[in-house]
Every structure is written in structure tokens, then in C-alpha cells.
Design a protein around this motif. Structure first.
Motif, PDB file in Angstrom:
ATOM      1  N   GLU A 125      28.852  80.825  89.644  1.00 23.78           N
ATOM      2  CA  GLU A 125      30.247  81.087  89.306  1.00 23.78           C
ATOM      3  C   GLU A 125      31.166  81.157  90.520  1.00 23.78           C
ATOM      4  N   GLN A 126      30.562  81.009  91.702  1.00 24.75           N
ATOM      5  CA  GLN A 126      31.385  81.006  92.919  1.00 24.75           C
ATOM      6  C   GLN A 126      31.638  79.588  93.404  1.00 24.75           C
ATOM      7  N   ALA A 127      32.691  79.444  94.219  1.00 29.14           N
ATOM      8  CA  ALA A 127      32.908  78.192  94.926  1.00 29.14           C
ATOM      9  C   ALA A 127      31.844  78.098  96.010  1.00 29.14           C
ATOM     10  N   PRO A 128      31.394  76.895  96.336  1.00 33.44           N
ATOM     11  CA  PRO A 128      31.822  75.602  95.812  1.00 33.44           C
ATOM     12  C   PRO A 128      31.013  75.146  94.599  1.00 33.44           C
ATOM     13  N   ARG A 129      30.124  76.016  94.078  1.00 34.70           N
ATOM     14  CA  ARG A 129      29.273  75.555  92.978  1.00 34.70           C
ATOM     15  C   ARG A 129      30.018  75.474  91.642  1.00 34.70           C
ATOM     16  N   PHE A 130      30.935  76.426  91.428  1.00 39.05           N
ATOM     17  CA  PHE A 130      31.468  76.612  90.082  1.00 39.05           C
ATOM     18  C   PHE A 130      32.047  75.344  89.474  1.00 39.05           C
ATOM     19  N   GLN A 174      16.894  89.245  85.683  1.00 35.24           N
ATOM     20  CA  GLN A 174      17.500  89.465  86.999  1.00 35.24           C
ATOM     21  C   GLN A 174      17.802  88.146  87.694  1.00 35.24           C
ATOM     22  N   TRP A 175      16.819  87.239  87.641  1.00 37.56           N
ATOM     23  CA  TRP A 175      17.019  85.954  88.305  1.00 37.56           C
ATOM     24  C   TRP A 175      18.185  85.195  87.676  1.00 37.56           C
ATOM     25  N   SER A 176      18.252  85.223  86.349  1.00 39.50           N
ATOM     26  CA  SER A 176      19.334  84.510  85.654  1.00 39.50           C
ATOM     27  C   SER A 176      20.692  85.054  86.072  1.00 39.50           C
ATOM     28  N   LYS A 177      20.789  86.362  86.096  1.00 36.12           N
ATOM     29  CA  LYS A 177      22.083  86.973  86.422  1.00 36.12           C
ATOM     30  C   LYS A 177      22.479  86.659  87.858  1.00 36.12           C
ATOM     31  N   GLN A 178      21.524  86.733  88.748  1.00 35.07           N
ATOM     32  CA  GLN A 178      21.813  86.454  90.150  1.00 35.07           C
ATOM     33  C   GLN A 178      22.209  84.978  90.324  1.00 35.07           C
ATOM     34  N   THR A 179      21.516  84.103  89.635  1.00 35.18           N
ATOM     35  CA  THR A 179      21.826  82.680  89.745  1.00 35.18           C
ATOM     36  C   THR A 179      23.192  82.381  89.146  1.00 35.18           C
ATOM     37  N   LEU A 180      23.484  83.044  88.022  1.00 35.44           N
ATOM     38  CA  LEU A 180      24.796  82.848  87.415  1.00 35.44           C
ATOM     39  C   LEU A 180      25.898  83.262  88.383  1.00 35.44           C
ATOM     40  N   ALA A 181      25.696  84.398  89.063  1.00 34.98           N
ATOM     41  CA  ALA A 181      26.706  84.873  90.020  1.00 34.98           C
ATOM     42  C   ALA A 181      26.962  83.802  91.082  1.00 34.98           C
ATOM     43  N   LEU A 229       8.429  73.165  84.855  1.00 37.68           N
ATOM     44  CA  LEU A 229       9.689  72.915  85.567  1.00 37.68           C
ATOM     45  C   LEU A 229      10.848  72.705  84.596  1.00 37.68           C
ATOM     46  N   GLN A 230      10.617  73.010  83.328  1.00 31.34           N
ATOM     47  CA  GLN A 230      11.682  72.812  82.351  1.00 31.34           C
ATOM     48  C   GLN A 230      12.219  74.148  81.856  1.00 31.34           C
ATOM     49  N   PHE A 231      12.844  74.872  82.785  1.00 30.03           N
ATOM     50  CA  PHE A 231      13.573  76.070  82.375  1.00 30.03           C
ATOM     51  C   PHE A 231      14.874  76.110  83.168  1.00 30.03           C
ATOM     52  N   ILE A 232      15.744  76.997  82.783  1.00 27.71           N
ATOM     53  CA  ILE A 232      17.048  77.121  83.433  1.00 27.71           C
ATOM     54  C   ILE A 232      17.401  78.606  83.480  1.00 27.71           C
ATOM     55  N   PRO A 233      18.368  78.976  84.306  1.00 25.49           N
ATOM     56  CA  PRO A 233      18.848  80.359  84.210  1.00 25.49           C
ATOM     57  C   PRO A 233      19.645  80.501  82.913  1.00 25.49           C
ATOM     58  N   PHE A 234      19.428  81.562  82.179  1.00 29.20           N
ATOM     59  CA  PHE A 234      20.242  81.777  80.978  1.00 29.20           C
ATOM     60  C   PHE A 234      21.526  82.478  81.411  1.00 29.20           C
ATOM     61  N   THR A 235      22.666  81.901  81.006  1.00 28.22           N
ATOM     62  CA  THR A 235      23.945  82.320  81.591  1.00 28.22           C
ATOM     63  C   THR A 235      24.720  83.285  80.702  1.00 28.22           C
ATOM     64  N   ASN A 236      24.090  83.733  79.633  1.00 33.88           N
ATOM     65  CA  ASN A 236      24.851  84.494  78.644  1.00 33.88           C
ATOM     66  C   ASN A 236      24.091  85.736  78.194  1.00 33.88           C
ATOM     67  N   PHE A 237      23.571  86.479  79.164  1.00 39.11           N
ATOM     68  CA  PHE A 237      22.775  87.652  78.813  1.00 39.11           C
ATOM     69  C   PHE A 237      23.599  88.728  78.109  1.00 39.11           C
ATOM     70  N   ILE A 273      27.291  75.652  82.411  1.00 43.83           N
ATOM     71  CA  ILE A 273      27.341  77.051  81.941  1.00 43.83           C
ATOM     72  C   ILE A 273      27.904  77.119  80.525  1.00 43.83           C
ATOM     73  N   GLU A 274      28.979  76.359  80.297  1.00 47.31           N
ATOM     74  CA  GLU A 274      29.585  76.363  78.954  1.00 47.31           C
ATOM     75  C   GLU A 274      28.597  75.888  77.898  1.00 47.31           C
ATOM     76  N   LYS A 275      27.863  74.850  78.247  1.00 42.63           N
ATOM     77  CA  LYS A 275      26.878  74.304  77.308  1.00 42.63           C
ATOM     78  C   LYS A 275      25.810  75.352  76.982  1.00 42.63           C
ATOM     79  N   VAL A 276      25.314  76.005  78.024  1.00 42.81           N
ATOM     80  CA  VAL A 276      24.252  77.004  77.810  1.00 42.81           C
ATOM     81  C   VAL A 276      24.792  78.185  77.006  1.00 42.81           C
TER      82      VAL A 276
END
Lengths: 476, 476
Positions: free
Chosen positions: B169-174, B159-166, B238-246, B181-184
Motif C-alpha cells: 500500500e506504499q509507494a512505489p508499489r501501490f 501476520q505475513w499478509s498484513k505486513q505485506t499489505l502494508a 508456490l500458488q498462494f498470495i497475501p490475503f489483503t482483507n483480513f 489488491i482490489e481483486k483479492v
């Protein structure tokens, strides 16, 4: 119903028991320490490197699992405690792969690394049961300074202050500590404390400790956490000092002084330091260690002269208190540790010629003599070795005044020049005053000699004996 | 035996009860937070300064104990937790005493300060019993980013990954997160994890968060501890990330993935982070707070545009979850906090003209509207105020095209030039798209206006109302 006679059943039970003993013996916690700049990072990097690259060019003849061809492979796996820093093995090894190679950055505080070692057990039963077994090795790296604090637990604030003052009033500390002592002596200990003044005095005392350690090369640094504060930076628990003027207070006033007075606040913080810093480390970490490596660089203190060398001896005695847990010791009254093997290693063996190694070991034995005696009594197995985690020199023969003498060749640390020399003898015993008067030492610091390729083993001295002592019995 | 009639006895009992209630009401834990650069350090410095220097030039008319001349004195005393950093009040005030004065250095992590406030109680009985009473105030300063993590406790890693990805993927972050994201997305989540790759991806993600916060001025930074790691630096937690490709994994494979796989390791670290970092903060600190101040700088996000302002709104909603502990809330299912008053303060009120302050409060109320609603329901007293902890401007009247307009005068932060201007209006409501299209904001940052003498009070706006709301009832 199957037939089974009693004798077979007993055999089976025994084997099952062996198997059980073997299967639970699959994990060992190794702790690595040493005073700052004793070579902890190079040691751990080499320890891991020897195991991970085994089968390449590694030289591990004295490590039985390799010698007996039962060693299969080792790899780094996820560490046990995710909230503890990761030992940066890859970064360290990268330093040795550079051209020219450099020493890796030293670690600060505590870090962890876990290895999984696959091997073929000697035991025939297990050999049939499975092709290989795995030993998990958790390595914890922590500053030796933290062990210097153990003796505090047995001291009152008054005792610690007086003992620290005695140290500060001797050479080589006195010259630098004089002003600080004078300043503290002017304070009325029974007036209400000024926390800002205390913070700035503690800062001054910390700077003295840093100077002692890094400029004078001294080893006895108390409280040890002052020079590596980590998350406790700016916390009042690190803002106390030894009170240098206990003669000016009578025992009653001292006992009755409230926590808001200068002396009362110092005492309260000292007590809190013992509880929250010293005991915490022992409870959260030390008690879980199975085996300990203590690294000591004896050459630098010899270079620095008699006072530094004596200070090293005192520091080693303080450190060794953590391992001398006979029934009556301070340690066993407070904790129940489980360390069964202690390796005490003189690093930089490659910085002297090979025939001096036995002297190094003998000197190290003398430094730790009393403790070793106690440890034998308590049946902790202790070993002393002269090692080089990562060899920085080549040894050979040279000519001096027509005579063949042993020499080493290496790149001097400060200018990277390749030199060949006989760096001098290592005293076999603790040097006496007469010895110091007549002799000086001038050991040279070297850079790593040549870079390694990726996945190559680091050149070393006696890392195989280190591995055998620490892991041999777990890999049978 | 003395004579006492029943009515007297009852009166006496009641008074004794009052006295008892009064004497135990002698301590309050105040917590101060806000996103980084919201002015926590200036706020705490001024809060303490107003109390300590009271009786000098202080302006505390709306603080009843002062108004009623029952305030005697306040001083800093030793803090409760010796292992927590000391809030550096003296250093901060020194910045305001310099000529020209500067803003104090911001704090990192958590720090503490305790005040003892002596006052004359209103209550006649206590007034006779003793000349004065003392209220101890413990102030804890901690980063608002830590509160942004609370919602994680209610989320799975997926859930956290999906929410973070959302969000990414929006401006101004995208624009900035695209490469990451592409790398992950190129990683096979079910293969065995490479911890070094994970460490470097986490580093990259942390740098993104830093960029969002400090370059783009965004407020929603998760996980909050990534940008203020403290002692956890280099720790796997502290070494984790949101997974962007569920989308690429089916639920079964995800559930069954071991901790050694890429996705399993991410999940395990996320879970450990919630336990060891998020919950730990709430248990060790948050649950002991009695009253909370949340500081928000609305002007900078208005300057930065619609996206930043929306992000502030989201962040405030996330932060407010920590205070909306109705029976069904996430919070009360996990913890039992005891905060009874919440002050939500818009800082930098002096950066706009006085007649805009009511708009600031109204805007702030809208930002926190939903929460305020819930809080009222739960009977937590909440107040919103537009304040200036340390006034940086003077306000007056100027002429513009023949008309009298309100203006402020102050030294611009970037060049220290004294300027007089009308900095613009503050919207009364959350700005709509049309509003953003038509209007821009350009509030100026100012330096503190003039230095204070030692022991002088800092100029402020409404710090007396702050004191009254947070401490008034405790000083009756």
C-alpha cells in the motif's frame, strides 16, 4: 443392560467388520506413465474429464458404478503433495475446446491431480449407514523414461558401459554415435579428469540421446534423466557418459583408479546417479503407487521400421522390470512396492479401423509377453487394452475396387485436411524380418476431430473399460 | 628403551597437538550471496581466478600467504555435492576473455565449486613434516532472495499478509499493486477455494514481484522463491498470495476455516512453503556454511531514488537476520548455524572515484549498522569492504574549471563508448529527505574495461583483502 444374543452379536461384528473394510478402502494412488509422446496428457485429461462430466453425454457403459447408476459425481480437489507440479487439466481441456481443437501441450517431469468420487456403495449396510461414500483418487503423471533407469541399479558402471556401447554400435544408432565413440576412445581413462571436458562430452551424449528419441523415434534412452533434467541441469550427477573403451584397462587398474581419474570420476557419478536419482524416484514416488497405467504408442514405431520397433520392445521389457517383482527379481530385493493392478494400453486405437483393435491388443500382449507371464505368476493383475483417450477419427465403411472396406475419417495432423482412408492392417504378432521386407506401415497422425463444449465429455474408445479395471473394485 | 625426559615429552605432546589442530583445519565452506544483479557471478569468478592464476600478474599484496610467499597453487577440483549445479567458472572467464569483454551470464538458483589450495604452512613443525598442506574451499552460490524468507518462519499467515499489505500500500508499489489488491478484496475468504483462480492470482502476484525487482529496482521480494521457482514451477506450494482483507473475517471464522476454503488453502500453502522451501534451504545448505559473503550494489538503488534505497535498507535488515543469531533471535531458536565470519561487500567500487570508497564503506556500515552491532556482541567477526570483483574503469586526474579533480575512465555499458568522468560523490551516511530533495545520483554502468588473456588474472579492487579476511587464518 440391553439384550443381545450371540448370533446377533456375531452378525453385528461381521457387518461392523465389512463396514470397516469399506471405510478404509477410500483411497487409491494411480500412476500414469509412458515414453514421451505416448499420450499421457491426453489420457489423464480424458480420464478426469469422463469422471467429472459424467451424467452429461458421457459413454461409460462398461464402468459399473455408472452402469448401475451408483455413480454420483466427481470433482478435482487439492492434491496431496503441494511441492509437486499441478497437472494442468484445465489447460489441456481448453485445447480440446478450441475451434479447431488441438492436442494439449505435453507434460514434463512429474505432476499430480486428486479426484474425489462420490458414489453409492452396493453394500447394503453402508447404504443404510450413509447415502454416499467417497473414493479419493491421486493421479501421478511421470515420464516413462524414468523407469528405463531401474535396470541400472543392478549394474556396475562397467556393465552398463559395455551394454550401452553394444547398443551404440548397432544400427540405427551407430552412424550417429560413431564420432562420439571415437572421441571417447582417445581418452586415457587413468589420467586426472578434466571436468570441463566431461561436461562437454556429457552434453554431446545427451544430444545423441535427444536425437535418438526425437529424430529416430527410438525408445531405449539411458540414463533417462538426461533428456529431462529438471532441477539437475548443469549438476555433475548428470555429467557422465558410458566409457566405450574398457578393453584398454585391466581390471586392477580400474578397481584402483581414484575418483579424480577420468574413469574413476565417471564411475563415481554413475553410482551417485543411481542413489540420488534412480533410487530416490522409486522411494519417494513409485513405492506409494497402488495401480499403474503404462501407455504405449505402437503405431509410430511400426511406421519407423524394424529397428525402432525392436527398440520399443526392448524399452517395454526394461520398463516392465519395475513391475515384475517376484521374489528373485532385482526390484523386490531393493524395494517393496505394492502395485496390484497394471494396465498396459496401446494408445491411438482410433488411428486404425476398429477390426484392427484385436490385432493391436495381441501385438501389445506379445510385446509384453514375458512380463505378463511373470506378472500372472506373481499375482499382479495385468490387462492390455487398445484405447483412444480422445477420439480423433470417425469409423465407417467405404468402397475400394467394388468391395466394402472399413475406413476412418479424420483431420490430418500436419495440414488439418479431412481425409477418409483405410490406414492399413496392424500385425497380430511381432513382425518378422520377412514381414518387414514385404510390408511397410504408414499410419497417419490425426488432430482431435471436433471441439467439445465446456463440461462436455471427450469422445473416447474404451476409457470406460480403463475406469472399470482401475477403479471398479474400489467403487463397489 | 629410548631415553626421553619429561620436559621433552611435554614439548612433543604440544607439537603433536598443534599438528593435529593444523591437519584437521583443512576445509572451509564459503557461501556467496546477494540480491540478483549484485554481481555474484563476477565475484566468484574473480575470487577463483585470483587464486588459480596466482603467480602470473596477480595483485594480492594484502593476502598474507601470497605476500609471505607461502602460497603454492590452487586448482578447481570435484565439488562436494554432485546433484548441485556446477558453478560455470570457465564460461564466466570466457566472457572476460572475449574482445571486447562482457559481463558473464548471471547464475540462477544454487551452484557449487571446490578449490584445493596448496600452501606452505607457517608453523615450523608442519613445515618439517611435509612440504605443503592443502586447504579445500567449497564455494556455494545462492540467491540472496532466499534469505529474505527467513523472517516468514516467525510469522503466521495473518501476520505475513498484513505486513505485506502494508508494503503493497506504499509507494512505489501501490500504483502497480492496486488492481491486485482490489481483486483479492472481492473474494469471500470463507467459500470453497477455486484452485485455478488461486493459480492465476499467484501468477499475478509473481508478476508484480518481478516488476518490483526488475523494473522498479526494489529489493524486498517475498516469498523469495516466487521469482526463482526452479523445480517448483507450477507446484501449489508456490500458488498462494497475501490475503489483503483480513478486516472482513473475525478471528474465530479464520481459525475454524477448513483447508478447502479460500483462506484456509492460502494458510495451508503458506505453512507448507515455510516447511518445504524455507526450512529446507536452511537445513540442507545454510547450516553447513562456515563463512558468508553478502554482496550489495548500493549505487543502483541510489540512482533509483529514496524509495528504492529505503527498500534496500529493509532488505539488508531482513537478510541480516540470518546472521544475527544471538540467543534470543528467531534464528537460533530454529537452527544452530556455525558461520564465524561475515563479509559484507559493496560491489562496483570502481564505478566511483577512489576517494569515495571510504564513503561507500561508511554508507554500507550504516545500512547494516544494527546488525553489525548485534554481530559484534555475538562474536561473529564482520567486515565491510568496498570492492570491485572485476575492474571496469581506470582512475586518474582530470581538470574541471581549472581545478584538478579525480576521474574514472571506462566503456559505458549501454553503448560501449569510452568516457571519462567524475560520477559524483557517494553519501557518507544514509541520505535524509532533504538530501534526496537536493541531490540526485546518476552513476554510470560500465563494461569490463579490457579483455584478459587465458590464465591471466582479472583486474580488481581489494579482492586480496577479501581473500585475507575469508581464508587468511586458514592458511597460516
Amino acid at each position: 443392560m440391553a439384550f443381545i444374543n450371540k448370533s446377533d452379536l456375531n452378525k453385528f461384528k461381521k457387518k461392523a467388520g465389512d463396514l470397516f473394510n469399506k471405510t478404509i478402502d477410500q483411497h487409491v494412488n494411480l500412476a500414469v506413465t509412458g515414453l514421451s509422446r505416448s499420450g499421457k496428457t491426453a489420457f489423464i485429461s480424458s480420464f478426469v474429464n469422463q469422471l467429472i462430466t459424467e451424467g452429461g453425454n458421457s459413454q461409460l457403459d462398461f464402468f459399473n458404478p455408472v452402469h448401475q447408476r451408483r455413480f454420483i459425481a466427481a470433482k478435482r480437489v487439492s492434491q496431496k503433495h503441494l511441492h509437486i507440479g499441478r497437472f494442468e487439466y484445465e489447460k489441456s481441456v481448453a485445447a480440446f475446446e478450441k475451434s479447431p481443437p488441438t492436442w494439449p501441450e505435453p507434460t514434463h517431469g512429474i505432476s499430480e491431480l486428486r479426484l474425489a468420487i462420490r458414489y453409492q456403495p452396493q453394500d447394503s449396510l453402508l447404504k443404510y449407514a450413509t447415502d454416499s461414500a467417497t473414493l479419493f483418487v491421486d493421479i501421478t503423471d511421470y515420464p516413462g523414461e524414468w523407469l528405463l533407469d531401474l535396470p541400472l541399479l543392478n549394474q556396475t558402471y562397467e556393465q552398463w558401459s559395455k551394454q550401452t556401447l553394444a547398443l551404440l554400435e548397432q544400427a540405427p544408432r551407430f552412424e550417429h554415435a560413431k564420432q562420439f565413440i571415437e572421441k571417447v576412445n582417445q581418452i586415457d581413462p587413468l589420467v586426472s579428469a578434466d571436468e570441463n571436458m566431461l561436461a562437454s562430452l556429457a552434453q554431446e551424449y545427451t544430444e545423441l540421446l535427444m536425437y535418438f528419441r526425437h529424430q529416430l523415434g527410438l525408445s531405449v534412452i539411458q540414463p533417462g534423466r538426461f533428456i529431462l533434467p529438471g532441477e539437475l541441469v548443469d549438476a555433475p550427477i548428470l555429467q557422465f557418459i558410458p566409457f566405450t573403451n574398457f578393453n584398454c584397462i585391466d581390471g586392477n587398474s580400474y578397481q584402483n583408479a581414484g575418483d579424480g581419474t577420468f574413469i574413476g570420476m565417471l564411475r563415481a557419478r554413475f553410482i551417485e546417479y543411481k542413489e540420488r536419482v534412480v533410487k530416490k524416484f522409486y522411494k519417494e514416488h513409485f513405492l506409494h503407487f497402488d495401480r499403474q497405467i503404462v501407455l504405449a504408442d505402437c503405431l509410430t514405431p511400426l511406421n519407423n521400421g524394424a529397428e525402432c520397433f525392436d527398440d520399443l520392445q526392448l524399452a517395454i521389457n526394461l520398463i516392465m522390470e519395475s513391475f515384475s517383482y517376484g521374489q528373485s527379481s532385482l526390484f523386490s530385493r531393493i524395494f517393496s512396492p505394492k502395485i496390484d493392478k497394471l494396465l498396459f494400453a496401446a494408445t491411438k486405437a482410433d488411428h486404425v479401423t476398429p477390426e484392427q483393435h484385436s490385432n493391436m491388443v495381441s501385438l501389445l500382449n506379445q510385446l509384453a509377453y514375458q512380463t505378463k507371464h511373470k506378472l500372472n505368476y506373481d499375482q499382479i493383475e495385468m490387462k492390455t487394452l487398445a484405447i483412444s483417450s480422445v477420439k480423433a477419427t470417425l469409423s465407417g465403411k467405404g468402397k475400394h475396387q467394388g468391395q466394402e472396406i472399413p475406413v476412418i475419417q479424420g483431420r490430418q495432423l500436419h495440414d488439418n485436411k479431412l481425409i477418409t482412408l483405410f490406414p492399413g492392417a496392424v500385425p497380430k504378432r511381432l513382425p518378422t524380418k520377412e514381414y518387414w521386407d514385404k510390408n511397410g506401415f504408414n499410419y497417419i497422425n490425426f488432430s482431435p476431430i471436433e471441439s467439445i463444449e465446456a463440461h462436455q465429455s471427450l469422445p473416447h474408445l474404451r476409457m470406460d473399460q480403463v475406469l472399470q479395471f482401475l477403479l471398479g473394485d474400489k467403487l463397489k
